[in-house]
Write an enzyme that holds these catalytic residues in place. Structure first.
Site, PDB file in Angstrom:
ATOM      1  N   CYS A   1      -2.672  14.859 -30.838  1.00  0.00           N
ATOM      2  CA  CYS A   1      -3.265  15.126 -32.187  1.00  0.00           C
ATOM      3  C   CYS A   1      -3.196  16.744 -32.703  1.00  0.00           C
ATOM      4  O   CYS A   1      -3.319  17.070 -33.662  1.00  0.00           O
ATOM      5  CB  CYS A   1      -4.625  14.739 -32.039  1.00  0.00           C
ATOM      6  SG  CYS A   1      -5.158  13.211 -31.716  1.00  0.00           S
TER       7      CYS A   1
ATOM      8  N   HIS B   1      -8.882  18.163 -37.448  1.00  0.00           N
ATOM      9  CA  HIS B   1      -8.409  16.888 -36.951  1.00  0.00           C
ATOM     10  C   HIS B   1      -9.089  15.567 -37.456  1.00  0.00           C
ATOM     11  O   HIS B   1     -10.463  15.518 -37.124  1.00  0.00           O
ATOM     12  CB  HIS B   1      -8.094  16.728 -35.457  1.00  0.00           C
ATOM     13  CG  HIS B   1      -7.495  15.318 -35.112  1.00  0.00           C
ATOM     14  ND1 HIS B   1      -6.417  14.789 -35.657  1.00  0.00           N
ATOM     15  CD2 HIS B   1      -7.819  14.437 -34.042  1.00  0.00           C
ATOM     16  CE1 HIS B   1      -6.417  13.625 -35.119  1.00  0.00           C
ATOM     17  NE2 HIS B   1      -7.125  13.246 -34.271  1.00  0.00           N
TER      18      HIS B   1
ATOM     19  N   ASN C   1      -7.216   7.846 -38.021  1.00  0.00           N
ATOM     20  CA  ASN C   1      -6.743   9.174 -37.416  1.00  0.00           C
ATOM     21  C   ASN C   1      -5.230   8.715 -36.907  1.00  0.00           C
ATOM     22  O   ASN C   1      -4.770   7.804 -36.367  1.00  0.00           O
ATOM     23  CB  ASN C   1      -7.537   8.906 -35.764  1.00  0.00           C
ATOM     24  CG  ASN C   1      -6.813   9.905 -34.912  1.00  0.00           C
ATOM     25  OD1 ASN C   1      -5.822  10.425 -35.053  1.00  0.00           O
ATOM     26  ND2 ASN C   1      -7.658   9.642 -33.764  1.00  0.00           N
TER      27      ASN C   1
HETATM   28  N1  ACO Z   1     -16.695  -2.922 -33.821  1.00  0.00           N
HETATM   29  C1  ACO Z   1     -18.042  -3.354 -33.062  1.00  0.00           C
HETATM   30  N2  ACO Z   1     -18.368  -3.006 -31.966  1.00  0.00           N
HETATM   31  C2  ACO Z   1     -17.639  -1.984 -31.513  1.00  0.00           C
HETATM   32  C3  ACO Z   1     -16.577  -1.787 -31.864  1.00  0.00           C
HETATM   33  C4  ACO Z   1     -15.892  -2.114 -33.138  1.00  0.00           C
HETATM   34  N3  ACO Z   1     -14.579  -1.827 -33.669  1.00  0.00           N
HETATM   35  N4  ACO Z   1     -15.768  -0.828 -30.852  1.00  0.00           N
HETATM   36  C5  ACO Z   1     -16.741  -0.651 -29.974  1.00  0.00           C
HETATM   37  N5  ACO Z   1     -17.881  -1.486 -30.135  1.00  0.00           N
HETATM   38  C6  ACO Z   1     -19.036  -1.655 -29.371  1.00  0.00           C
HETATM   39  C7  ACO Z   1     -18.501  -1.210 -28.059  1.00  0.00           C
HETATM   40  O1  ACO Z   1     -18.196  -2.373 -27.522  1.00  0.00           O
HETATM   41  C8  ACO Z   1     -19.940  -0.891 -27.400  1.00  0.00           C
HETATM   42  O2  ACO Z   1     -20.986  -2.031 -27.360  1.00  0.00           O
HETATM   43  P1  ACO Z   1     -21.765  -2.268 -26.193  1.00  0.00           P
HETATM   44  O3  ACO Z   1     -22.963  -1.049 -26.170  1.00  0.00           O
HETATM   45  O4  ACO Z   1     -22.340  -3.530 -26.152  1.00  0.00           O
HETATM   46  O5  ACO Z   1     -21.157  -2.104 -24.883  1.00  0.00           O
HETATM   47  C9  ACO Z   1     -20.611  -0.115 -28.729  1.00  0.00           C
HETATM   48  O6  ACO Z   1     -20.016  -0.670 -29.948  1.00  0.00           O
HETATM   49  C10 ACO Z   1     -20.760   1.305 -28.736  1.00  0.00           C
HETATM   50  O7  ACO Z   1     -19.434   1.718 -28.364  1.00  0.00           O
HETATM   51  P2  ACO Z   1     -19.299   3.389 -28.025  1.00  0.00           P
HETATM   52  O8  ACO Z   1     -17.960   3.425 -27.512  1.00  0.00           O
HETATM   53  O9  ACO Z   1     -20.589   3.844 -27.351  1.00  0.00           O
HETATM   54  O10 ACO Z   1     -19.452   4.001 -29.438  1.00  0.00           O
HETATM   55  P3  ACO Z   1     -19.248   5.249 -30.311  1.00  0.00           P
HETATM   56  O11 ACO Z   1     -20.361   5.506 -30.781  1.00  0.00           O
HETATM   57  O12 ACO Z   1     -18.793   6.289 -28.999  1.00  0.00           O
HETATM   58  O13 ACO Z   1     -17.956   5.292 -31.013  1.00  0.00           O
HETATM   59  C11 ACO Z   1     -15.747   5.854 -31.112  1.00  0.00           C
HETATM   60  C12 ACO Z   1     -16.603   4.927 -30.372  1.00  0.00           C
HETATM   61  C13 ACO Z   1     -15.345   5.547 -32.716  1.00  0.00           C
HETATM   62  C14 ACO Z   1     -14.325   5.469 -30.371  1.00  0.00           C
HETATM   63  C15 ACO Z   1     -15.908   7.276 -30.778  1.00  0.00           C
HETATM   64  O14 ACO Z   1     -16.390   7.477 -29.384  1.00  0.00           O
HETATM   65  C16 ACO Z   1     -14.914   8.202 -31.114  1.00  0.00           C
HETATM   66  O15 ACO Z   1     -14.369   8.453 -32.199  1.00  0.00           O
HETATM   67  N6  ACO Z   1     -14.229   8.949 -29.835  1.00  0.00           N
HETATM   68  C17 ACO Z   1     -13.447   9.983 -30.098  1.00  0.00           C
HETATM   69  C18 ACO Z   1     -12.131   9.701 -30.668  1.00  0.00           C
HETATM   70  C19 ACO Z   1     -11.098  10.991 -30.582  1.00  0.00           C
HETATM   71  O16 ACO Z   1     -11.594  11.983 -31.047  1.00  0.00           O
HETATM   72  N7  ACO Z   1     -10.201  10.773 -30.109  1.00  0.00           N
HETATM   73  C20 ACO Z   1      -9.066  11.971 -29.963  1.00  0.00           C
HETATM   74  C21 ACO Z   1      -8.027  11.923 -30.621  1.00  0.00           C
HETATM   75  S1  ACO Z   1      -7.194  10.479 -30.622  1.00  0.00           S
HETATM   76  C22 ACO Z   1      -5.246  10.844 -30.105  1.00  0.00           C
HETATM   77  O17 ACO Z   1      -4.980  11.938 -29.592  1.00  0.00           O
HETATM   78  C23 ACO Z   1      -4.271   9.947 -30.405  1.00  0.00           C
END
Ligand code: ACO
Length: 328
Positions: free
Chosen positions: A115, A255, A285
């Site tokens: 990114c 980003h 993203n």
């Molecule tokens: N729909 C429904 N439920 C979902 C989904 C979905 N699409 N995805 C995950 N869940 C569920 C999970 O299974 C989990 O359920 P559980 O509690 O029963 O196990 C619950 O939702 C919570 O999951 P978390 O991973 O804790 O959710 P979080 O609030 O952290 O959001 C996310 C997830 C959006 C991925 C977030 O963590 C995020 O944005 N992380 C950073 C991403 C980032 O910055 N990446 C860097 C750049 S990318 C690159 O370099 C290519």
């Protein structure tokens, strides 16, 4: 000795036509529009059509940026392309872009900083332009994340999109001046965001594909926390180096990984949310392409005004983080 001034003289961007909405994703995996909007702020994203590639998207964005700079493709003497999804492992997508542009005068290469690709390229080119050898550099970040996305994994497939952004940097041109940049990485956290198969550690094989190891895997929660703290740190560091403070910043272009991350970064910097440029709702993203697409949108739509101070900051796989300051 007079100081060499490196400035942005033109920007461009390209987004594939195909729109994939949250409603479309509801039919593909166990998710809802409500969950995606609440947790990420993403409403829809763009996906390449068959035949489209990173270099074809990069060509569209680059032609726009070169024309905006008042140049022709043959005026470019340096091409750096940030991508983690090049058309082919060999040659570099930058060389394929060069061929598409019909350019015979540039040195072209890719950089892999996820990114942060655009800001890494910006820093590199800024340094390479100093000292006389190069005059007009084309920096591009293009990403076709849809080809490395596991469309059966709801944890990741709702997040990503495809697109390309480009900028021309010209020496002593009166362009929008790059004041300073800061780039950093920490390989300690490399496994948090990874495509395991397809390289020398894990060559592509039927077994790897069956185990879906050729797709992006991410420990979203851990990445989230590191993303916020690293982007806040990078922003403060680049401001400190330039002798400026957050009060001098007109626009923050972060980003676009997740709306909640961007809000947390603004809060960490004590910057009002109204000063944060956001397009994650429309594009998701797009890894390194998000920052230059945002930059080009802000430029083309007249969001940036003369004298504005733009702070760009990114975070991604590696882990990498980076920030850059531009006086518009
Ligand atoms: N729909 C429904 N439920 C979902 C989904 C979905 N699409 N995805 C995950 N869940 C569920 C999970 O299974 C989990 O359920 P559980 O509690 O029963 O196990 C619950 O939702 C919570 O999951 P978390 O991973 O804790 O959710 P979080 O609030 O952290 O959001 C996310 C997830 C959006 C991925 C977030 O963590 C995020 O944005 N992380 C950073 C991403 C980032 O910055 N990446 C860097 C750049 S990318 C690159 O370099 C290519």
């Amino acid at each position: 000795m007079t100081e060499e001034k490196i400035g942005i003289t033109g920007t461009g961007y390209y987004l594939p036509e195909k729109v994939l909405t949250n409603a479309d994703l509801e039919k593909m995996v166990d998710t809802t529009d409500e969950w995606i909007m609440e947790r990420t702020g993403i409403r829809e994203r763009r996906i390449i059509a068959p035949g489209e590639t990173v270099s074809s998207m990069a060509e569209q964005a680059s032609r726009q940026a070169i024309a905006a700079a008042g140049l022709e493709p043959e005026d470019i003497d340096l091409i750096i392309l940030g991508t983690i999804t090049p058309d082919t492992p060999l040659p570099a997508a930058a060389c394929l872009l060069q061929r598409r542009l019909g350019n015979k005068t540039a040195a072209s290469f890719d950089i892999s900083a996820a990114c942060c690709g655009f800001i890494y390229a910006l820093e590199l080119r800024e340094k390479m332009l100093r000292g006389g050898r190069y005059r007009n550099a084309l920096i591009v970040a293009a990403e076709a994340l849809s080809v490395v996305t596991d469309w059966e994994d709801r944890n990741t497939c709702v997040l990503f999109g495809d697109g390309a952004g480009a900028a021309v940097l010209t020496k002593d041109s009166g362009g929008h001046r790059i004041l300073d940049s800061f780039i950093r990485s920490d390989g300690e956290y490399s496994s948090l965001l990874i495509i395991e198969a397809g390289g020398s550690a894990c060559p592509i094989s039927i077994e790897q594909i069956e185990q879906r190891r050729h797709f992006i895997q991410m420990e979203g929660n851990k990445v989230f926390k590191l993303a916020v703290s690293s982007m806040v740190r990078a922003s403060k560091e680049v401001l400190r180096r330039a002798g400026l403070t957050i009060d001098d910043v007109t626009w923050l272009l972060p980003h676009q990984a997740n709306l909640r991350i961007m809000k947390a970064v603004a809060k960490g910097l004590k910057l009002p949310e109204e000063q944060v440029y956001i397009n994650v709702d429309r594009y998701g993203n797009m890894s390194g392409a998000t920052v230059p697409i945002g930059l080009a949108e802000m430029d083309h739509n007249g969001v940036l005004k003369p004298g504005d101070l733009l702070l760009m900051v990114a975070f991604g796989g590696g882990l990498t983080w980076a920030a850059s300051l531009v006086r518009w």
